[in-house]
Design an enzyme around this catalytic site. Structure first.
Site, PDB file in Angstrom:
ATOM      1  CB  SER A  85      -0.720   0.019   1.162  1.00  0.00           C
ATOM      2  OG  SER A  85      -1.479   1.308   1.543  1.00  0.00           O
TER       3      SER A  85
ATOM      4  CE1 TYR B 291      -4.762  -1.844   4.932  1.00  0.00           C
ATOM      5  CE2 TYR B 291      -3.272   0.074   4.570  1.00  0.00           C
ATOM      6  CZ  TYR B 291      -3.968  -0.880   4.027  1.00  0.00           C
ATOM      7  OH  TYR B 291      -4.142  -0.981   2.798  1.00  0.00           O
TER       8      TYR B 291
END
Ligand code: NAD
Length: 261
Positions: free
Chosen positions: A143, A156
């Site tokens: 990401s 995350y």
């Protein structure tokens, strides 16, 4: 097609980016092992659709990415059904948005397990076969949050930074075995994962839905557009090809310029 006779395992492929990657691998000729949660009928529809659309075989592994033994079973399913696992795509992931002092401990543990540790377990299980056959491609969906942070996403972002480090380490270990290991770092891609975090972000930042989309999500992306699942899938398929044999240990951004800023 470049992946004829090869097998791709794609975790978290019942939805979103993973489903697009599984279909992309099948389009390139690979048999696929799909994985992820969802309604049985919906999963069967996707599985059968892959076989019908691309004339390959597809099996479903219900492995829960928080369970190391089930992850090993998923890799074994690919090896026993199709004879090999040549491409491993670590894609399963979840999100939780909360200030750190309220961040539920069980959510932290779950996100680290699914978004980071599952990649370790799957790579560990798949590498012996890849080494034996002298070829392999390991790709993880990281990401933009593997490179930069945003508030309220501690687990995350820690997990995705971990994926970037794991990618580099595995690439170095396997560099002489014709096995590459890379990660793709998308910015915001319009998928159920992004849609689901909108209510929590509205709450955490006291914003409307439109403000979250335009002022939080797309604010980070200079192009002001979401990345598409098919664009991520095309890069994953590219990484399996001969043209990408010297790309290893890379963290490839696809984020509309987000991390250039
Ligand atoms: P999604 O919610 O559409 O799909 C997630 C998939 O993971 C689903 O198939 C789900 O069933 C599966 N999954 C969840 N928990 C699981 C578990 N315990 N075991 C097995 N499977 C499990 O999300 P998405 O947006 O397609 O995300 C896919 C990956 O891409 C994630 O790793 C995510 O972090 C990453 N990513 C997404 C974006 C984005 O903007 N959507 C951006 C960058 C990175």
């Amino acid at each position: 097609m470049s992946l004829n006779g090869k097998t791709a395992v794609v975790t978290g492929s019942t939805s979103g980016i993973g489903l697009a990657i599984a279909r992309g691998m099948a389009e390139a000729g690979a048999n696929v092992v799909i994985n992820g949660f969802g309604e049985a009928a919906a999963i069967e529809k996707e599985r059968a659709g892959i076989e019908r659309d691309f004339k390959v075989r597809a099996v479903y592994s219900p492995a829960d990415m928080t369970r190391p033994a089930e992850i090993a079973d998923m890799v074994r399913l690919g090896e026993t059904t199709f004879g090999s696992v040549d491409v491993l795509v670590n894609n399963a992931g979840i999100q939780h948005v909360s200030p750190i002092e309220d961040f539920p401990i069980e959510k932290w543990d779950q996100i680290i397990a699914i978004n980071l540790s599952s990649a370790f377990h799957a790579i560990r299980a798949a590498v012996p076969g890849m080494k034996k056959r002298g070829w392999g491609r390991i790709i993880s969906t990281a990401s933009a949050h593997s490179l930069v942070a945003s508030p309220f996403k501690s687990a995350y972002i820690a997990a995705k930074h971990g994926i970037a480090g794991l990618t580099k380490t595995v690439a170095l270990e396997l560099a002489t075995f014709k096995i590459t290991c890379n990660c793709i770092s998308p910015g915001y891609v319009w998928t159920p994962l992004v849609e689901r975090q909108i209510p929590d972000t509205m709450k955490a930042r006291n914003l409307t839905k439109e403000q979250v989309i335009n002022d939080v999500l797309l604010a980070a992306q200079p192009t002001k557009q979401f990345v598409t699942v098919d664009q991520v899938a095309a890069l994953a398929v590219y990484l399996t090809g001969d043209a990408a044999s010297q790309i290893t240990g890379a963290n490839l951004s696809m984020d509309g310029g987000w991390t250039a800023a």
